[in-house]
Design a protein around this motif. Structure first.
Motif, PDB file in Angstrom:
ATOM      1  N   PRO A  57       0.829  -1.210   0.000  1.00 37.72           N
ATOM      2  CA  PRO A  57       0.000   0.000   0.000  1.00 37.72           C
ATOM      3  C   PRO A  57       0.862   1.259   0.000  1.00 37.72           C
ATOM      4  O   PRO A  57       2.025   1.201   0.364  1.00 37.72           O
ATOM      5  CB  PRO A  57      -0.792  -0.126   1.306  1.00 37.72           C
ATOM      6  N   SER A  58       0.251   2.350  -0.417  1.00 40.31           N
ATOM      7  CA  SER A  58       1.055   3.570  -0.530  1.00 40.31           C
ATOM      8  C   SER A  58       1.344   4.171   0.847  1.00 40.31           C
ATOM      9  O   SER A  58       2.432   4.667   1.072  1.00 40.31           O
ATOM     10  CB  SER A  58       0.331   4.586  -1.386  1.00 40.31           C
ATOM     11  N   THR A  59       0.368   4.179   1.753  1.00 36.66           N
ATOM     12  CA  THR A  59       0.684   4.689   3.093  1.00 36.66           C
ATOM     13  C   THR A  59       0.149   3.740   4.146  1.00 36.66           C
ATOM     14  O   THR A  59      -0.960   3.224   4.030  1.00 36.66           O
ATOM     15  CB  THR A  59       0.046   6.070   3.356  1.00 36.66           C
ATOM     16  N   VAL A  60       0.970   3.530   5.154  1.00 38.17           N
ATOM     17  CA  VAL A  60       0.546   2.713   6.300  1.00 38.17           C
ATOM     18  C   VAL A  60       0.712   3.583   7.530  1.00 38.17           C
ATOM     19  O   VAL A  60       1.774   4.168   7.747  1.00 38.17           O
ATOM     20  CB  VAL A  60       1.431   1.460   6.451  1.00 38.17           C
ATOM     21  N   VAL A  61      -0.348   3.716   8.346  1.00 40.75           N
ATOM     22  CA  VAL A  61      -0.256   4.529   9.566  1.00 40.75           C
ATOM     23  C   VAL A  61      -0.951   3.771  10.699  1.00 40.75           C
ATOM     24  O   VAL A  61      -1.435   2.663  10.506  1.00 40.75           O
ATOM     25  CB  VAL A  61      -0.935   5.921   9.383  1.00 40.75           C
ATOM     26  N   LEU A  62      -0.985   4.380  11.875  1.00 41.34           N
ATOM     27  CA  LEU A  62      -1.696   3.764  12.998  1.00 41.34           C
ATOM     28  C   LEU A  62      -3.193   3.996  12.820  1.00 41.34           C
ATOM     29  O   LEU A  62      -3.619   5.060  12.371  1.00 41.34           O
ATOM     30  CB  LEU A  62      -1.219   4.382  14.313  1.00 41.34           C
ATOM     31  N   ASP A  63      -3.966   3.022  13.227  1.00 39.79           N
ATOM     32  CA  ASP A  63      -5.409   3.103  13.032  1.00 39.79           C
ATOM     33  C   ASP A  63      -6.036   3.895  14.171  1.00 39.79           C
ATOM     34  O   ASP A  63      -6.293   3.354  15.243  1.00 39.79           O
ATOM     35  CB  ASP A  63      -5.973   1.682  13.000  1.00 39.79           C
ATOM     36  N   HIS A  64      -6.259   5.199  13.930  1.00 35.98           N
ATOM     37  CA  HIS A  64      -6.752   6.037  15.031  1.00 35.98           C
ATOM     38  C   HIS A  64      -8.265   6.137  15.028  1.00 35.98           C
ATOM     39  O   HIS A  64      -8.839   6.911  15.768  1.00 35.98           O
ATOM     40  CB  HIS A  64      -6.153   7.439  14.934  1.00 35.98           C
ATOM     41  N   THR A  65      -8.924   5.361  14.167  1.00 39.03           N
ATOM     42  CA  THR A  65     -10.392   5.457  14.160  1.00 39.03           C
ATOM     43  C   THR A  65     -11.003   4.308  14.946  1.00 39.03           C
ATOM     44  O   THR A  65     -11.904   4.510  15.730  1.00 39.03           O
ATOM     45  CB  THR A  65     -10.914   5.429  12.714  1.00 39.03           C
ATOM     46  N   SER A  66     -10.472   3.080  14.749  1.00 39.72           N
ATOM     47  CA  SER A  66     -11.128   1.971  15.449  1.00 39.72           C
ATOM     48  C   SER A  66     -10.155   0.988  16.058  1.00 39.72           C
ATOM     49  O   SER A  66     -10.544   0.174  16.877  1.00 39.72           O
ATOM     50  CB  SER A  66     -12.018   1.214  14.460  1.00 39.72           C
ATOM     51  N   GLY A  67      -8.870   1.047  15.672  1.00 39.70           N
ATOM     52  CA  GLY A  67      -7.980  -0.032  16.094  1.00 39.70           C
ATOM     53  C   GLY A  67      -7.211   0.232  17.366  1.00 39.70           C
ATOM     54  O   GLY A  67      -6.019   0.002  17.413  1.00 39.70           O
TER      55      GLY A  67
ATOM     56  N   LYS B  25       2.834   6.972  29.810  1.00 42.99           N
ATOM     57  CA  LYS B  25       4.004   7.827  29.539  1.00 42.99           C
ATOM     58  C   LYS B  25       5.044   7.205  28.607  1.00 42.99           C
ATOM     59  O   LYS B  25       5.991   7.878  28.229  1.00 42.99           O
ATOM     60  CB  LYS B  25       4.740   8.240  30.831  1.00 42.99           C
ATOM     61  N   GLU B  26       4.887   5.910  28.249  1.00 39.51           N
ATOM     62  CA  GLU B  26       5.885   5.334  27.340  1.00 39.51           C
ATOM     63  C   GLU B  26       5.597   5.825  25.924  1.00 39.51           C
ATOM     64  O   GLU B  26       4.457   6.109  25.584  1.00 39.51           O
ATOM     65  CB  GLU B  26       5.817   3.808  27.378  1.00 39.51           C
ATOM     66  N   SER B  27       6.645   5.909  25.090  1.00 37.74           N
ATOM     67  CA  SER B  27       6.394   6.435  23.750  1.00 37.74           C
ATOM     68  C   SER B  27       7.312   5.806  22.720  1.00 37.74           C
ATOM     69  O   SER B  27       8.457   5.466  23.018  1.00 37.74           O
ATOM     70  CB  SER B  27       6.595   7.941  23.746  1.00 37.74           C
ATOM     71  N   VAL B  28       6.787   5.653  21.501  1.00 33.65           N
ATOM     72  CA  VAL B  28       7.568   5.100  20.393  1.00 33.65           C
ATOM     73  C   VAL B  28       7.141   5.799  19.104  1.00 33.65           C
ATOM     74  O   VAL B  28       6.146   6.516  19.079  1.00 33.65           O
ATOM     75  CB  VAL B  28       7.298   3.591  20.202  1.00 33.65           C
ATOM     76  N   ALA B  29       7.924   5.569  18.037  1.00 32.63           N
ATOM     77  CA  ALA B  29       7.491   6.013  16.715  1.00 32.63           C
ATOM     78  C   ALA B  29       7.668   4.829  15.765  1.00 32.63           C
ATOM     79  O   ALA B  29       8.657   4.098  15.869  1.00 32.63           O
ATOM     80  CB  ALA B  29       8.337   7.187  16.264  1.00 32.63           C
ATOM     81  N   PHE B  30       6.707   4.647  14.874  1.00 25.89           N
ATOM     82  CA  PHE B  30       6.763   3.524  13.936  1.00 25.89           C
ATOM     83  C   PHE B  30       7.356   3.982  12.618  1.00 25.89           C
ATOM     84  O   PHE B  30       7.180   5.141  12.220  1.00 25.89           O
ATOM     85  CB  PHE B  30       5.347   2.996  13.671  1.00 25.89           C
ATOM     86  N   ASN B  31       8.035   3.071  11.942  1.00 27.24           N
ATOM     87  CA  ASN B  31       8.418   3.327  10.559  1.00 27.24           C
ATOM     88  C   ASN B  31       7.990   2.117   9.752  1.00 27.24           C
ATOM     89  O   ASN B  31       8.626   1.068   9.789  1.00 27.24           O
ATOM     90  CB  ASN B  31       9.931   3.540  10.466  1.00 27.24           C
ATOM     91  N   PHE B  32       6.880   2.291   9.031  1.00 30.59           N
ATOM     92  CA  PHE B  32       6.367   1.178   8.214  1.00 30.59           C
ATOM     93  C   PHE B  32       6.969   1.227   6.816  1.00 30.59           C
ATOM     94  O   PHE B  32       6.641   0.428   5.967  1.00 30.59           O
ATOM     95  CB  PHE B  32       4.842   1.253   8.109  1.00 30.59           C
ATOM     96  N   GLY B  33       7.835   2.243   6.576  1.00 31.95           N
ATOM     97  CA  GLY B  33       8.422   2.373   5.244  1.00 31.95           C
ATOM     98  C   GLY B  33       8.248   3.773   4.682  1.00 31.95           C
ATOM     99  O   GLY B  33       8.612   4.045   3.544  1.00 31.95           O
ATOM    100  N   SER B  34       7.699   4.721   5.509  1.00 35.40           N
ATOM    101  CA  SER B  34       7.546   6.097   5.016  1.00 35.40           C
ATOM    102  C   SER B  34       8.911   6.784   4.970  1.00 35.40           C
ATOM    103  O   SER B  34       9.100   7.765   4.286  1.00 35.40           O
ATOM    104  CB  SER B  34       6.605   6.882   5.917  1.00 35.40           C
ATOM    105  N   ARG B  35       9.881   6.261   5.741  1.00 37.25           N
ATOM    106  CA  ARG B  35      11.272   6.703   5.647  1.00 37.25           C
ATOM    107  C   ARG B  35      12.109   5.470   5.318  1.00 37.25           C
ATOM    108  O   ARG B  35      11.656   4.353   5.540  1.00 37.25           O
ATOM    109  CB  ARG B  35      11.754   7.241   7.001  1.00 37.25           C
ATOM    110  N   PRO B  36      13.336   5.674   4.872  1.00 41.68           N
ATOM    111  CA  PRO B  36      14.175   4.499   4.617  1.00 41.68           C
ATOM    112  C   PRO B  36      14.334   3.714   5.923  1.00 41.68           C
ATOM    113  O   PRO B  36      14.487   4.317   6.977  1.00 41.68           O
ATOM    114  CB  PRO B  36      15.521   5.108   4.222  1.00 41.68           C
TER     115      PRO B  36
END
Length: 1218
Positions: A1-11, A152-163
């Motif tokens: 897919p062209s963009t993959v993000v976190l599901d902020h509507t239902s997931g 308070k824990e935090s992360v950032a995902f990279n599904f492929g939007s950056r190298p």
């Protein structure tokens, strides 16, 4: 897919904060879970997670059927699989050990292979092995990337939007990122870069002239470039391409070697970009470039030479060297979108081996000269030759590490020097003034949002930022001194007092010494006008007053609460700022997700009450260079110089504001962090002691017990491994946090605060405008130097150390009772600082070195009546000045506690006694000379003693009853603590009385003084009460002491009886001719007290009554208390005094008993029924004994019986009966 993000509507499940780019997430509830928008059902896939905080998280894959809640997350249900680097385990309903522990700044890769049915994880590109195999596959089984994280824990995902940082052979059946890379664009961009490189080689293309751009070189080349940029510009707005192509291209230019200055190519390229690209394209490109740099810097693993970090910092410097780019980034990106403080942080490695510290520091060493108490033993055992070699090798390793880290620190300071440049006025404000406004805003966020963690800068970043900022500031400060020799050098730096009241620098809602600013403006309006020529606009006062009406009442009642203002926590809306912990670099964390059925996309009301945001007279954003530096006839920040302030240039005004900000930063979080990191060296000491212990046991272990021997060897191995690891970590911490240079920075800050306070103090009433944090930082930085930096670097080596100690002592002595300071918290802190100051010999000598009139006024403040203030602290200060002089009072710890281990041998209360005869002399002079001071002080001490001891007795009764009940119910530990505190207070109040009786006996014994008879009677009454309660046979006190409850360790016969004995010996001893009469008087008063029992005095020396003795002997062979058993604590001379006193009292009491005639009941005082009537009141002629009426008249002027106001008291003698 062209963009993959976190599901902020239902997931998702639970409360979460998600970034705008929908890739960063912060946990906001117990255990929230969220999944991505895309799932996979065949093939091999990979995604990366950037760990921003090292707490409890479970990262992995789940299916659509998994149902999560606040307790169960990814890996806790069937068909969900997770890795948890916090607990180093893998989860799939059950859990087993797996992998390594992760730290903030690591990258976890999650791999799934649906051909083989396996799931694996990598940490920073190193495989942790297959975690799960035979995962469920088949129809309807598709896996989503998912995470569960705690509060308070935090992360950032990279599904492929950056190298991907660690791609795994993408082609040929390798793992693919979930989001496809922009392949076509990549090919184009790479080609264009090659052309660009070639064209730039063609020669000098662009020169900037102040008036216009002149283009030189081949026009064809220029047209070619314009053509390249035509294609290149739109590509450079895409995140992936900036990171993959542009950043790589720039780094390759840097890698050709040479210093950063020698890279005209990068400068030229930036010139071209501003020339040939659209403005919005340059902006986006620069923003993405710096974001990628920050991310790369933060998430690079630490290798021994810190090569990666140096690499990225050098490119950052090269970009920031370009003036136009620097100003754009400063104005819009560095503090607004990025958390650029990360650039000044050097993360510390949790896993030592990967950071290569083993190669750098091959030999480890730790101090092992500890006695059993954990105190470093003074008599240092000769270290063996082997130990010396190890220590030296370790120190060499630390030096090697230090050199490498200094390279990085130098680059970080260089970045700050660029941001603080005030000469680049081409096209608008100089960088420094943009930086100042942003810096103030950064401080405001951290000062006002104490409750909103997403906005706060983590303290470990603050520490590094503080040190780099001090280095840059001092560089510019001393640079200015060279140009303007009249100015001060940075060694003499301070913040002039006018900054605190002229409104040019914003202190947000921080508490001032005199209370709230709005209140001070009203009350000190005239002083401001007269002294500093600062006029407050009545309209502004009006506005403030209307605004403050509702909160002024509150602030008056709750000065303590207003110290922690809960200013607007804006989540969402225009005020929202990027979350600190969220995606490592950017992202305004203003999407608030919650499974509660409420639409939370509109900003959520913060938990604290919202206060009105006042419109300030001078908004930070609008200040220009002229507002700060001033110009002809305008003093800028220094407006309103008070007459006490010397008319001498200090430095550039803008640097003063930076300095002020540095002090505020120290107060916000640096101090706590310095205290927190000491934990590692404490751990080293604990393990070193455990290892030493184990080695001793091994040497004592009998040969035949092989099993025990093996176990001991195992423990020895565990301890040594742990120590090797910790000592290398400690080396890192000592270099980055506690090095000698860092110590000098903190010391410099301490001296800045001392000078600032001294200058502010001279301005009289205007001192009230100084923010409280200056005093806090002065006290805290001293305590940090003394307690946190101490084992590695000693404070005594600092230049001017003695003088600094004395100046700080003078500040504490002067301001702990300063009426200009109103905040209760800050007054308490000053009091505590002074109390710990007098516990250590070197700082006590500093107090003795302050000017005499200041010492005397300090003692006078300490002797003020106890009723209106926190008296326990002042009492403790007086006791410390006496400890070592009193009867049996030379102990550091109580005799019965010697066998137990103290919690922390460096506590002020465990220091050896160091009495101050000089301050005792001042106290005696004050009590003798001031006729009103002594009675008011002593009455308050007696009142508090009465209260503390009665409370104590009441509480031990409850404790005793609870202990006697059959059902074993335990006494509340808080109650035990309060009980022990009341006991300690009683003892210390008795010691202060002993001190007074010794230093100025005439206050009690010279009956020409109006109040001395009454004081003596009250004292005798209280001493008898205490003796009777503590010495009665098999009484309450005995029983509770024998219970030995945890928390009541300090409650024992010795401390309280010795204190009472000390007073009695002093009162009744006959020293010199004039004391004979006084001692007679004291004896008469003591015997006349109805509570007096000779038995109590006999008890002190272990003489019990014969009847009781027989009973006790038959019941149990119980050891009796006797002062004579404490030979180490009480000298023979002291004991002989007690003996004399006992025989004297026995004689006197026999005589008294023989001479007193029984009085009839009507002649007894109707109030106490203990003494005969001896006084008659005017005008109502009612009668009582002297003691009762004198004590009553201290607090009340009405007659006991008829409530008439008493005008006088006459002696009454009974007429002889006819």
């Amino acid at each position: 897919p062209s963009t993959v993000v976190l599901d902020h509507t239902s997931g998702f499940e639970g409360l979460l904060l998600v970034d705008d780019d929908l890739l960063g997430v912060i946990g906001h509830s117990n255990f929230g879970s969220i999944r991505a928008t895309t799932c996979v059902y065949k093939g091999k896939w990979i995604y990366e997670v950037l760990i921003s905080s090292q707490g409890l998280m479970q990262i992995g894959w789940c299916t659509l059927n998994c149902r999560f809640n606040q307790e169960e997350g990814v890996g806790d249900t069937p068909d969900s699989y997770a890795y948890d680097g916090n607990r180093v385990r893998k989860w799939n309903v059950t859990t087993t050990n797996y992998g390594k522990s992760w730290a903030a700044g690591d990258i976890v890769s999650c791999l799934i292979d649906l051909e083989e049915g396996t799931i694996a994880f990598c940490l920073n590109g190193i495989s942790l092995g297959t975690a799960f195999d035979n995962i469920t596959r088949g129809a309807g089984m598709a896996y989503f990337p998912a995470i569960s994280l705690s509060f308070k824990e935090s992360v950032a995902f990279n599904f492929g939007s950056r190298p991907l940082r660690y791609p795994l052979a993408v082609g040929r059946g390798g793992y693919r990122p979930l989001q496809d890379p922009p392949v076509a664009d990549l090919v184009k961009a790479r080609k264009l870069c090659v052309f660009l490189g070639l064209s730039l080689q063609e020669g000098k293309l662009v020169e900037k002239d102040a008036s216009m751009w002149q283009l030189q070189g081949e026009p064809t080349v220029l047209i070619t470039l314009a053509h390249i940029f035509n294609y290149f510009s739109p590509l450079m707005c895409k995140v992936y391409l900036v990171e993959d192509v542009l950043m790589t291209f720039l780094l390759s230019i840097l890698e050709r070697g040479g210093a950063v200055e020698a890279h005209p190519l990068i400068q030229q390229l930036l010139d071209l970009m501003w020339l040939l690209m659209e403005e919005y394209e340059v902006h986006e490109c620069l923003k993405q470039l710096l974001m990628s740099l920050l991310r790369a810097y933060r998430f690079s693993p630490i290798i021994p030479d810190l090569g990666l970090q140096i690499h990225y910092l050098r490119l950052t410097i090269a970009v920031l060297k370009h003036e136009k780019s620097r100003k754009y980034l400063l104005s819009n990106v560095l503090f607004d979108v990025l958390r650029s403080v990360v650039f000044f942080y050097i993360k510390s490695p949790l896993r030592v081996e990967e950071a290569g510290l083993q190669e750098l520091i091959p030999t480890t060493w730790w101090p092992n000269r500890f006695t059993k108490e954990g105190k470093e033993s003074k008599e240092v055992k000769e270290e063996s030759a082997e130990e010396r070699l190890r220590r030296r090798a370790y120190e060499r390793g630390c030096q090697r590490l230090k050199k490498r880290i200094e390279v990085v620190e130098g680059l970080q300071v260089q970045i700050l020097k660029l941001l603080l440049n005030n000469k680049d006025r081409g096209g608008g404000e100089a960088s420094r003034y943009i930086f100042l406004n942003k810096f103030r805003k950064f401080l405001q966020e951290n000062a006002s949002n104490r409750g909103n963690l997403t906005v706060l800068c983590p303290p470990e970043y603050m520490v590094c930022f503080l040190h780099r900022l001090i280095a840059a500031l001092r560089f510019f400060w001393d640079g200015h001194k060279v140009k303007a020799p009249a100015a001060l050098s940075s060694e003499e730096a301070y913040v002039p007092p006018q900054l605190f009241y002229n409104g040019k620098v914003d202190y947000f809602d921080l508490q001032r010494l005199g209370g709230l600013l709005s209140h001070l403006k009203k009350t000190l309006k005239d002083d401001l006008a007269a002294k500093a020529n600062v006029l407050i606009d009545p309209a502004e006062l009006q506005a403030v007053t209307m605004d403050d009406l509702d909160e002024d009442e509150e602030s008056a009642t709750s000065a303590a609460q207003s110290q922690r203002p809960s200013a607007t926590l804006a989540i969402g809306g225009a005020l929202a700022r990027p979350g600190w912990l969220s995606s490592p670099t950017l992202g305004r964390a203003n999407r608030f997700l919650s499974t509660a059925a409420v639409s939370l996309m509109n900003p959520r009301r913060p938990l604290g009450t919202l206060e009105k945001v006042k419109v300030r007279t001078l908004s930070v954003e609008q200040r220009t260079e002229e507002d700060i530096e001033g110009s002809h006839g305008n003093e800028g920040l220094l407006l309103g110089r008070p007459p006490e302030e010397p008319d001498q240039p200090i430095t550039e005004n803008s640097l003063l504001e930076v300095l002020d900000g540095i002090v505020m930063m120290y107060n916000l979080s640096v101090h706590q962090q310095l205290g927190k990191m000491v934990g590692v060296s404490d751990d080293v000491n604990e393990y070193a002691m455990a290892l030493k212990d184990t080695e001793e046991k091994i040497s004592r272990c009998p040969k035949r017990r092989r099993d025990i021997h093996e176990e001991l060897l195992k423990s020895q191995k565990v301890f040594s491994e742990k120590l090797n690891h910790l000592s290398r970590r400690l080396a890192w911490i000592n270099v980055t946090i506690y090095s000698k240079e860092k110590m000098q920075d903190i010391y410099w800050l301490l001296r800045v605060c001392i000078r600032t306070i001294e200058h502010g103090d001279r301005t009289g009433s205007l001192f009230a405008f100084m923010p409280e944090f200056y005093l806090s930082v002065a006290m805290n930085s001293y305590s940090a130097l003394k307690n946190y930096f101490s084992p590695v670097n000693s404070m005594e080596e600092l230049p001017g150390y003695e003088e600094t100690l004395m100046r700080l002592a003078a500040i504490l002595a002067k301001h702990f009772a300063d009426s200009r300071i109103v905040g209760t918290d800050i007054r308490d802190s000053l009091m505590q600082a002074l109390a710990s100051y007098v516990c250590y010999p070197h700082s006590l000598r500093a107090v003795e070195r302050i000017p005499e009139e200041q010492r005397i006024s300090m003692m006078k403040n300490l002797l003020a009546p106890y009723e209106q203030r926190p008296w326990a602290q002042t009492n403790w200060i007086l006791v410390r000045l006496w400890r070592g002089c009193g009867f049996g009072y030379r102990y550091t710890r109580l005799p019965h506690l010697l066998k137990t281990k103290p919690e922390d041998a460096s506590l002020p209360s465990l220091q050896k006694p160091c009495p101050s005869t000089l301050l005792q002399r001042h106290m005696a002079d004050l009590l003798r000379s001031d006729r009103d001071l002594a009675p008011s002080f002593l009455n308050s001490v007696l009142n508090q003693l009465n209260w503390a001891f009665s409370e104590f007795i009441g509480m031990i009764q409850e404790i005793q009853q609870a202990a006697e009940r059959l059902e074993r119910n335990f006494v509340d530990s808080r109650q035990l603590k309060v009980c022990a505190t009341c006991f300690d207070l009683s003892v210390s109040l008795l010691r202060v009385l002993e001190m007074t009786v010794t230093l100025a006996p005439e206050i009690f014994l010279d009956w020409n003084r109006p109040s001395s008879e009454l004081l003596l009677r009250r004292l005798a009454q209280l001493l008898n009460q205490v003796l009777n309660r503590v010495t009665a046979e098999r009484n309450l006190f005995d029983r509770v002491v024998n219970l030995r409850l945890p928390g009541l360790e300090s409650v024992d016969h010795y401390p309280i009886l010795v204190a009472v004995t000390g007073i009695l010996v002093r009162l009744l001893g006959r020293h010199g001719p004039s004391r004979g009469a006084a001692a007679e008087r004291a004896t008469a008063v003591l015997l006349a007290d109805p509570c007096f029992q000779l038995r109590s005095i006999q008890y002190l020396l272990g003489h019990a009554e014969p009847a009781a003795m027989a009973a006790a002997a038959s019941a149990t062979e119980k050891r009796h208390f006797s002062l004579s058993t404490y030979t180490e604590y009480i000298s023979a001379e002291e004991l002989s005094k007690v003996d004399k006193m006992l025989s004297h009292l026995s004689e006197e009491s026999k005589q008294a008993a023989a001479t007193t005639l029984p009085t009839s009941e009507e002649d007894l005082c109707p109030i106490c029924y203990a003494h005969p009537i001896s006084a008659i009141f005017r005008p109502c002629s009612h009668k009582s004994c002297k003691a009762c009426i004198n004590q009553h008249l201290m607090n009340n002027k009405d007659c006991f019986f008829c409530k008439a106001t008493i005008t006088g008291v006459d002696d009454f003698t009974k007429p002889a009966s006819s």
